[in-house]
Design an enzyme around this catalytic site. Structure first.
Site, short mmCIF file in Angstrom:
data_model
loop_
_atom_site.label_atom_id
_atom_site.label_comp_id
_atom_site.label_asym_id
_atom_site.label_seq_id
_atom_site.Cartn_x
_atom_site.Cartn_y
_atom_site.Cartn_z
N ARG A 59 0.83 -1.22 0.00
CA ARG A 59 0.00 0.00 0.00
C ARG A 59 0.86 1.27 0.00
O ARG A 59 0.45 2.32 -0.52
CB ARG A 59 -0.98 0.03 1.19
CG ARG A 59 -1.78 1.33 1.25
CD ARG A 59 -2.91 1.33 2.26
NE ARG A 59 -2.50 0.85 3.56
CZ ARG A 59 -1.83 1.58 4.47
NH1 ARG A 59 -1.48 2.82 4.20
NH2 ARG A 59 -1.50 1.05 5.63
N LYS A 208 -7.33 4.61 -19.79
CA LYS A 208 -7.58 4.93 -21.20
C LYS A 208 -6.38 4.49 -22.06
O LYS A 208 -6.10 3.31 -22.12
CB LYS A 208 -7.91 6.43 -21.32
CG LYS A 208 -8.90 6.94 -20.26
CD LYS A 208 -10.29 6.31 -20.37
CE LYS A 208 -11.15 6.56 -19.14
NZ LYS A 208 -11.33 7.94 -18.74
C1 LIG Z 1 -11.64 8.67 -17.55
C2 LIG Z 1 -11.03 9.98 -17.28
C3 LIG Z 1 -10.70 10.37 -15.97
C4 LIG Z 1 -11.02 9.50 -14.77
O1 LIG Z 1 -10.28 8.32 -14.81
P1 LIG Z 1 -10.71 6.95 -14.06
O2 LIG Z 1 -9.57 6.05 -14.38
O3 LIG Z 1 -12.03 6.53 -14.64
O4 LIG Z 1 -10.82 7.27 -12.61
C5 LIG Z 1 -10.07 11.59 -15.80
N1 LIG Z 1 -9.78 12.39 -16.84
C6 LIG Z 1 -10.09 12.05 -18.12
C7 LIG Z 1 -9.74 12.97 -19.22
C8 LIG Z 1 -10.73 10.84 -18.37
O5 LIG Z 1 -11.03 10.52 -19.64
#
Ligand SMILES: *Cc1c(COP(=O)(O)O)cnc(C)c1O
Length: 390
Positions: A59, A208
């Protein structure tokens, strides 16, 4: 990575941060371990008291799978240091709680969760926050003079792909002693290097493009060691560290980041051009198109234009929904950056919670469809869009 090794981005994606092991594994093994044993009390105290670096407790992030990934992530953004998180929102919340407590200015449209956190939740802790649209940049100096110490934006932003000038805004923030943090999720380090342009911190939803296969939820924060050392205890005690399996899977994904993003850049441009020529498409928003308002800035601060584009379909929300429902390859889903192509109508998902007036103030129309271009054959994707727009 050997100091004499060539250091182009594609090479760093593969070799940066990898740990050698006794068996000659070409990449870092998964240390699926919560805790680590020491030969003596003196040895554990050396790590606990910071005299030597070592694995201690997962952690804390003191696990070889996590440390190796962080060295790779830092290298990709040209940063001194990186911290990995269990999600993009975990990275953002740790960033804001550490460096935003005196006041945050968020410029332009941001991810829904980000807008909620900055606009509604952080003020409950007494943190002064300000949301401004891209056409209100003339307010920035006054807010910085008023004490805001952290400027934050996404570029390109969601869903209109609006761009902000990283170098110019960094200079403006620094003139007031404030920091600039850029959410580089849409561009990825392949297409944009905010730290080299003057930003102090870069944040990613690694869910992403960095993860790239729609199978990992993770986040990352990159910057100087000094700025990230201050974030570390927040991550540790808020319990935001990812599991070692997730860290290893993310490192695996990063090894193909450059090839994936280059392919997605090329496909998105081909799709943008095909859609621009389509009679049922009123407008295409893509930084790589000459017709795009931010094209000159895109050429100046981006090395590639990304895999995200937004098309506006003639006939409004119902016509757009009908077209989306005919997609055979593009899946109807939120999220982005994976190998499979996704389509979403901002009015039904990412910006559903806003009033129609607020959407129109932000330039978001009901006929807009946001496309995340995957790694399928680009002609197959164009054919899918064309049959859906019949
Ligand atoms: C998806 C996204 C987030 C949040 O990310 P998570 O991994 O879903 O917590 C923040 N900023 C952008 C531009 C995103 O596309």
């Amino acid at each position: 990575m050997n100091e004499t090794m060539p250091k182009k981005l594609a090479t760093r994606c593969i070799h940066a941060g990898e740990l050698a092991d006794a068996h000659g594994s070409p990449h870092t093994p998964i240390y699926n371990t919560t805790t680590f044993a020491f030969p003596s009390t003196a040895a554990i105290l050396d790590v606990v008291e910071g005299r030597t670096e070592g694995s201690l407790y997962t952690r804390y992030g003191l696990n070889p799978s996590i440390k190796a990934l962080e060295a790779k992530l830092a290298s990709l953004e040209g940063a001194e240091a990186a911290l990995v998180f269990a999600s993009g929102m975990a990275a953002e919340s740790a960033l804001f709680l550490t460096h935003g407590r005196e006041g945050i200015v968020c410029i332009g449209d941001a991810y829904g969760g980000t807008l909620e956190l900055i606009g509604q939740q952080l003020p409950q802790l007494g943190i002064p926050t300000h949301l401004m649209l891209g056409n209100e940049l003339d307010r920035l100096d006054a807010l910085l003079a008023g004490g805001a110490r952290l400027v934050f934006f996404e570029t390109p932003s969601n869903p209109t792909l609006e761009l902000f000038d990283i170098a110019a805004i960094a200079e403006q923030a620094h003139a007031h002693g404030a920091l600039l943090a850029v959410d580089n999720t849409f561009a990825s380090p392949v297409n944009q290097q905010p730290l080299a342009l003057g930003a102090d911190l870069v944040v990613h939803s690694a869910t992403k493009y960095l993860g790239g296969h729609s199978d990992i939820t993770a986040g990352a924060l990159m910057g100087s060691k000094e700025l990230l050392d201050a974030v570390w205890p927040w991550r540790k005690n808020l319990g935001q560290t990812p599991a070692p399996e997730t860290a290893a899977l993310l490192a695996r994904s990063l090894r193909t980041l450059v090839v994936r993003v280059h392919h997605q850049n090329a496909s998105a441009l081909a799709i943008a051009r095909a859609m621009e020529a389509h009679p049922r498409v009123a407008r295409v928003l893509y930084p790589g198109l000459e017709s795009f308002p931010g094209h000159a800035l895109a050429k100046q601060q981006m090395a590639g234009f990304g895999g995200m584009l937004t098309i506006e379909i003639d006939g409004g929300g119902e016509a757009a929904a009908a077209a989306v429902d005919r997609f055979k390859l593009f899946a109807i889903a939120a999220s982005l950056g994976g190998v499979e192509s996704l389509a979403t109508q901002p009015v039904t998902t990412t910006h559903h919670g806003l009033t129609p007036e607020e959407r129109s103030r932000r330039g978001i129309s009901d006929g807009m469809v946001r496309l995340s271009v995957g790694l399928e054959d680009s002609q197959d994707l164009i054919d899918d869009l064309t049959q859906a727009l019949r």
